[in-house]
Design an enzyme around this catalytic site. Structure first.
Site, PDB file in Angstrom:
ATOM      1  N   LEU A   1       2.615 -24.117  -7.446  1.00  0.00           N
ATOM      2  CA  LEU A   1       1.949 -22.821  -7.241  1.00  0.00           C
ATOM      3  C   LEU A   1       0.976 -22.589  -8.387  1.00  0.00           C
ATOM      4  O   LEU A   1       1.354 -22.722  -9.556  1.00  0.00           O
ATOM      5  CB  LEU A   1       2.993 -21.695  -7.201  1.00  0.00           C
ATOM      6  CG  LEU A   1       2.466 -20.257  -7.113  1.00  0.00           C
ATOM      7  CD1 LEU A   1       1.694 -20.030  -5.818  1.00  0.00           C
ATOM      8  CD2 LEU A   1       3.613 -19.260  -7.220  1.00  0.00           C
TER       9      LEU A   1
ATOM     10  N   ILE B   1       4.217 -24.940 -11.994  1.00  0.00           N
ATOM     11  CA  ILE B   1       3.142 -23.959 -12.078  1.00  0.00           C
ATOM     12  C   ILE B   1       1.863 -24.713 -12.429  1.00  0.00           C
ATOM     13  O   ILE B   1       1.822 -25.476 -13.388  1.00  0.00           O
ATOM     14  CB  ILE B   1       3.451 -22.869 -13.134  1.00  0.00           C
ATOM     15  CG1 ILE B   1       4.803 -22.193 -12.836  1.00  0.00           C
ATOM     16  CG2 ILE B   1       2.315 -21.850 -13.188  1.00  0.00           C
ATOM     17  CD1 ILE B   1       4.931 -21.502 -11.488  1.00  0.00           C
ATOM     18  N   LYS B   2       0.818 -24.487 -11.619  1.00  0.00           N
ATOM     19  CA  LYS B   2      -0.455 -25.188 -11.834  1.00  0.00           C
ATOM     20  C   LYS B   2      -1.313 -24.424 -12.834  1.00  0.00           C
ATOM     21  O   LYS B   2      -1.574 -23.238 -12.658  1.00  0.00           O
ATOM     22  CB  LYS B   2      -1.214 -25.324 -10.512  1.00  0.00           C
ATOM     23  CG  LYS B   2      -0.664 -26.405  -9.604  1.00  0.00           C
ATOM     24  CD  LYS B   2      -1.391 -26.439  -8.277  1.00  0.00           C
ATOM     25  CE  LYS B   2      -2.450 -27.502  -8.228  1.00  0.00           C
ATOM     26  NZ  LYS B   2      -3.001 -27.671  -6.871  1.00  0.00           N
ATOM     27  N   ILE B   3      -1.736 -25.141 -13.869  1.00  0.00           N
ATOM     28  CA  ILE B   3      -2.588 -24.571 -14.920  1.00  0.00           C
ATOM     29  C   ILE B   3      -3.809 -25.476 -15.065  1.00  0.00           C
ATOM     30  O   ILE B   3      -3.658 -26.699 -15.173  1.00  0.00           O
ATOM     31  CB  ILE B   3      -1.827 -24.482 -16.271  1.00  0.00           C
ATOM     32  CG1 ILE B   3      -0.611 -23.546 -16.130  1.00  0.00           C
ATOM     33  CG2 ILE B   3      -2.749 -24.026 -17.394  1.00  0.00           C
ATOM     34  CD1 ILE B   3       0.262 -23.478 -17.371  1.00  0.00           C
TER      35      ILE B   3
END
Length: 367
Positions: A110, A141-143
């Protein structure tokens, strides 16, 4: 019966993740079928994928209306709905996550808001909030791999989050991403916290590189190199991966249970109709990597793809390709910077469109 071509990729140590999510694929049992029959081992999402899901179906209308009546902002409505989808997908993949080597795969990604791509503090804050909201061990978690994203990546790894580093185009930036990951693990280990279940991938984008570079090659009389630059860059990135994660520095962390940050091939659908629709998948199959592919590319590979260990081959050619474009005056660093900026824009546009669609639904619900 002929063995499944997609599943065969796993024989070479590469995991296939699906670059797509919506409620229909979960409700219909298609996602479970992809896991069982094609050996799909994870899911990635982004604002463009969610925008398509929201605008092409009425599956989300009820949830949007409910959250609108609670007075939530459009951003909060989006993440409220997206988090539920991600939780559900994570449950579907929990069996893959819990396999013999726990945490090898089974992740669902996400993304933080693309509006925060140049905001370290904002990215870190939202990443931590989303991690708590989803509350699943097998979520990433997409960064983004922007300069501002790097300290956020390090901080989130130190906090024990699983991180999918996205929007990565250049080799120098990739090396900086591996540094952020390792430094984050060192920070966490120094604080006496467990690091064995912290997982990360670095998503190296492919086809967009060739879309930008190919016309330049044509112009400079190097048309024989068209469609080669992205693959050459990826192979050089894999060389960096092997060097960094076999270093004495990483070995110390490995002794405490740390896992290498795998390279993930992203943007793997061919954008040029002149190329094979499985070009980028076939060219980069190899151990300890992930390939996230759109549904249509997965179906194309199932039909006519050839699974073979290709990632470790042609490394000399990869070096020659990058040397040839440099000699021709094509500045790959300027190109990757441009691609990063365009990538942020390409995720902001569907995000804005998504919020506009939510606003429309909200007005209906509140009328």
């Amino acid at each position: 019966m002929e063995p499944n071509r997609v599943k065969k990729i796993h024989d070479f140590g590469q995991s296939i993740w699906l670059d797509f999510i919506d409620r229909k694929i979960m409700n219909s049992g298609q996602l479970q079928k992809l896991i069982d029959e094609d050996g799909v081992r994870g899911v990635t999402s982004n604002p463009a994928i969610f925008e398509k899901a929201f605008s092409s179906s009425s599956d989300y209308d009820q949830d949007i209306a409910k959250l609108a009546k609670e007075g939530k902002s459009n951003d909060d409505i989006f993440y409220g709905v997206a988090v539920e989808d991600i939780k559900r997908a994570a449950d579907i993949f929990s069996q893959v996550y819990e396999e013999e080597v726990k945490g090898a795969d089974g992740y669902v990604s996400l993304e933080v808001s693309p509006r925060l791509a140049l905001d370290t503090e904002g990215t870190t804050k939202q990443a931590l909030e989303l991690w708590k909201a989803v509350h699943k061990d097998n979520v990433m978690i997409k960064i983004p791999a922007t300069k501002e994203g790097l300290p956020a990546i390090q901080k989130c790894i130190a906090e024990g989050l699983n991180v999918n580093v996205t929007l990565l185009f250049g080799l120098d930036r990739y090396e900086a991403v591996t540094e952020a990951y390792i430094a984050g693990l060192e920070e966490r280990a120094a604080a006496g916290k467990a690091i064995e279940y912290v997982s990360s991938v670095a998503s190296f984008f492919l086809s967009r590189i060739d879309v930008l570079v190919d016309p330049m090659l044509q112009e400079k009389g190097l048309k024989d190199l068209k469609g080669e630059v992205a693959i050459a860059s990826a192979k050089k990135a894999y060389e960096i991966y092997k060097r960094v994660f076999s270093s004495a520095r990483f070995k110390k962390l490995e002794e405490k249970g740390a896992k290498p940050q795998r390279l993930l091939w992203a943007s793997t659908g061919s954008k040029d109709p002149a190329y094979s629709d499985v070009k980028y998948v076939e060219a980069l199959i190899g151990p300890d990597t992930v390939d996230t592919i759109p549904l249509e590319t997965l179906e194309a590979f199932r039909d006519h793809g050839n699974a073979a260990n290709t990632l470790d081959t042609g490394l000399d050619k990869a070096t020659e390709v990058l040397a040839a474009i440099k000699k021709a005056g094509i500045d790959i660093d300027a190109i990757t910077k441009q691609l990063e900026e365009e990538g942020i824009e390409k995720f902001n546009k569907p995000y804005d469109k998504l919020l506009a669609a939510i606003e429309e639904q909200k007005q209906k619900a509140l009328a």
